[in-house]
Design a protein around this motif. Structure first.
Motif, PDB file in Angstrom:
ATOM      1  N   TYR A  87      10.693 -30.638   1.662  1.00 61.83           N
ATOM      2  CA  TYR A  87       9.876 -31.751   1.169  1.00 61.83           C
ATOM      3  C   TYR A  87       9.547 -32.738   2.292  1.00 61.83           C
ATOM      4  O   TYR A  87      10.367 -32.973   3.184  1.00 61.83           O
ATOM      5  N   GLY A  88       8.343 -33.326   2.208  1.00 60.86           N
ATOM      6  CA  GLY A  88       7.944 -34.360   3.156  1.00 60.86           C
ATOM      7  C   GLY A  88       8.222 -35.732   2.577  1.00 60.86           C
ATOM      8  O   GLY A  88       8.375 -35.886   1.359  1.00 60.86           O
TER       9      GLY A  88
ATOM     10  N   PRO B  60      17.158 -43.599   0.517  1.00 59.73           N
ATOM     11  CA  PRO B  60      16.978 -43.273   1.947  1.00 59.73           C
ATOM     12  C   PRO B  60      18.058 -42.310   2.465  1.00 59.73           C
ATOM     13  O   PRO B  60      17.769 -41.445   3.288  1.00 59.73           O
ATOM     14  N   HIS B  61      19.294 -42.429   1.936  1.00 57.37           N
ATOM     15  CA  HIS B  61      20.358 -41.579   2.489  1.00 57.37           C
ATOM     16  C   HIS B  61      20.223 -40.108   2.077  1.00 57.37           C
ATOM     17  O   HIS B  61      20.930 -39.252   2.610  1.00 57.37           O
ATOM     18  N   ASN B  62      19.303 -39.811   1.136  1.00 56.17           N
ATOM     19  CA  ASN B  62      19.101 -38.409   0.739  1.00 56.17           C
ATOM     20  C   ASN B  62      17.823 -37.794   1.326  1.00 56.17           C
ATOM     21  O   ASN B  62      17.525 -36.627   1.047  1.00 56.17           O
ATOM     22  N   VAL B  63      17.092 -38.580   2.127  1.00 57.88           N
ATOM     23  CA  VAL B  63      15.826 -38.072   2.680  1.00 57.88           C
ATOM     24  C   VAL B  63      16.069 -36.779   3.472  1.00 57.88           C
ATOM     25  O   VAL B  63      15.341 -35.787   3.325  1.00 57.88           O
ATOM     26  N   GLY B  64      17.103 -36.766   4.292  1.00 59.06           N
ATOM     27  CA  GLY B  64      17.395 -35.588   5.125  1.00 59.06           C
ATOM     28  C   GLY B  64      17.662 -34.347   4.284  1.00 59.06           C
ATOM     29  O   GLY B  64      17.247 -33.231   4.644  1.00 59.06           O
TER      30      GLY B  64
END
Ligand code: ACO
Length: 155
Positions: free
Chosen positions: A144-145, A133-137
């Motif tokens: 990427y979506g 989750p911490h790399n989603v941004g």
């Protein structure tokens, strides 16, 4: 959908395919930023390298090197040949790692953009990856979506 992002590397840095000589060029050390690599002998590395190179349309291991030619970022594109969508190809991005001292210079971004362009050259209809989750941004900045849940079983 057109992918319009471009690699933006600092002067003297290069995005290129992994080479055998990278065994002694900070490749394993860079991957250690991501996870445990363990003891890999040069012959074990060479066997794996030959394995990847024997299937050049499937395995696309890449690195970014700095102005001294030293590996400072790693990434793999794996192209899965599927039956669905009339035998389409699906790209998987794996093992993205940037040396701690080199983070924040858009190397991770350039690795993802570079691998995504390789996937397009390989006529992939989609590229997928799993991340924390911490790399989603970070991946959103690469275009990427967020596709939802990541399921796994470990052995
Ligand atoms: N969350 C949100 N935004 C981020 C993050 C983050 N975790 N990391 C970087 N960004 C932003 C940057 O601020 C920058 O934004 P800007 O364009 O507005 O300035 C943009 O994303 C690009 O950042 P880069 O400079 O390219 O990031 P870096 O080179 O440091 O690489 C990476 C990012 C790959 C996550 C790196 O920090 C790293 O190696 N981390 C440890 C290993 C890891 O987590 N790898 C990913 C595993 S997932 C996989 O392999 C598929």
């Amino acid at each position: 959908m057109p992918y319009t992002k471009e690699i933006t590397l600092p002067e003297g840095y290069t995005f290129r395919r992994l080479e055998k000589s990278d065994y002694n060029n900070n490749y394993r050390e860079t991957l250690q930023v991501l996870t445990t690599v363990g003891e890999i002998s040069e012959s074990k590395f060479n066997d794996l390298f030959e394995n990847w190179n024997a299937l050049p349309n499937i395995f696309h291991p890449h690195v970014i090197t700095n102005e001294q030619g030293k590996v400072v970022a790693t990434g793999m594109l794996f192209v899965e040949k599927k039956l669905i969508h009339e035998c389409a190809s699906l790209g998987h991005i794996e093992d993205i790692s940037v040396a701690k001292s080199e983070q924040g210079k858009k190397l991770g971004y350039s690795m993802i953009v570079g691998l995504t362009k390789v996937a397009q050259q390989q006529e992939c209809y989609k590229v997928v990856l799993d991340c924390s989750p911490h790399n989603v941004g970070f991946y959103e900045k690469c275009g990427y979506g967020n596709g939802g849940n990541n399921m796994y079983i470990k052995f």
